[in-house]
Scaffold this motif. Structure first.
Motif, PDB file in Angstrom:
ATOM      1  N   ASN A   1      76.824 131.443   1.870  1.00  0.00           N
ATOM      2  CA  ASN A   1      76.700 131.011   0.477  1.00  0.00           C
ATOM      3  C   ASN A   1      78.030 131.022  -0.263  1.00  0.00           C
ATOM      4  O   ASN A   1      78.062 130.746  -1.461  1.00  0.00           O
TER       5      ASN A   1
ATOM      6  N   ILE B   1      68.593 123.192   4.045  1.00  0.00           N
ATOM      7  CA  ILE B   1      69.720 122.834   4.896  1.00  0.00           C
ATOM      8  C   ILE B   1      69.591 121.370   5.301  1.00  0.00           C
ATOM      9  O   ILE B   1      68.566 120.955   5.856  1.00  0.00           O
TER      10      ILE B   1
ATOM     11  N   LYS C   1      74.080 122.993   2.268  1.00  0.00           N
ATOM     12  CA  LYS C   1      73.058 123.924   1.795  1.00  0.00           C
ATOM     13  C   LYS C   1      72.855 123.669   0.313  1.00  0.00           C
ATOM     14  O   LYS C   1      73.794 123.774  -0.483  1.00  0.00           O
TER      15      LYS C   1
END
Length: 238
Positions: free
Chosen positions: A17, A205, A199
């Motif tokens: 992330n 995804i 993402k």
């Protein structure tokens, strides 16, 4: 000292992330009240062991500690105080060994502020020279420079056979003022296939072809192909 990696940064890398993985991974100079030393970090899920090898003196090898079972490694080198060029020696779970250059040791912006200014105004008329995949050389190492615009993505990675299509391996770095994600991956060559793994902010995804790719697979395959168009020889006289 178990690790110098900040907890929040480490969690974001593990969960893929992080919007600026170069600020965490690669080589960093750590300054404390008592000492200044080197930290080298990497994230490689299929490695059982990793080592940092000094390019100028291959006998100087520093074992990396796995600080998280997912594949987050760090070498803390207390007797070095300045940056040096290095490779990773990687041993997988089948005891195969190989050496790779670290993408994050080459991190520099490939787009100037003026490039981003023109792009944001939709007035960059040679943006294809910056976006997509381009074979270049950095610090004597050839590879591919990637750039893609995805301002609303939570994370973008380059995936391909070179990283087993694992989006955690080559996470890109975003320029927040333009929404452009960039990364240099050493040792890639013309003909290598790739996609971008995106993402979303909702956690989905997606795999996407490169809108600026110079070459691509024939349908029904959809991957992009690294290609050097500068070698094309025009046949018209004018």
């Amino acid at each position: 000292m178990i690790t110098t990696i900040p907890i929040d940064d480490g969690i974001q890398i593990i969960n893929s992330n992080h919007r600026n993985p170069a600020s965490v991974l690669g080589m960093h100079i750590i300054e404390s009240d008592e000492n200044t030393f080197i930290s080298v970090r990497a994230f490689l899920s299929d490695a059982s062991e990793m080592f940092v090898v000094d390019n100028s003196d291959p006998e100087k090898i520093y074992k990396m500690k796995k600080v998280h079972k997912s594949g987050l490694f760090e070498a803390i080198i207390t007797d070095r105080h300045e940056r040096f060029k290095y490779k990773f020696k990687i041993k997988d779970y089948f005891n195969n060994e190989h050496f790779v250059n670290d993408s994050y040791s080459f991190w520099t912006q490939n787009m100037t502020d003026f490039d981003k200014y023109l792009f944001n105004r939709a007035q960059h008329y040679r943006i294809y020279d910056k976006m997509g995949a381009h074979i270049i050389e950095k610090d004597g190492v050839k590879g591919a420079q990637f750039a893609v615009w995805a301002p609303n993505a939570a994370r973008v990675s380059v995936i391909g056979g070179f990283n087993n299509w694992d989006g955690r391996r080559h996470q890109m770095i975003i320029s927040e003022d333009s929404g452009i994600w960039q990364l240099f991956i050493p040792e890639l060559v013309e003909g290598d296939i790739y996609k971008y793994e995106i993402k979303t902010r909702e956690g989905y995804i997606l795999q996407k072809a490169d809108p600026y790719a110079f070459y691509g697979e024939l349908r029904p395959a959809t991957a992009s192909i690294i290609w050097d168009i500068d070698k094309y020889k025009w046949n018209d006289e004018n």
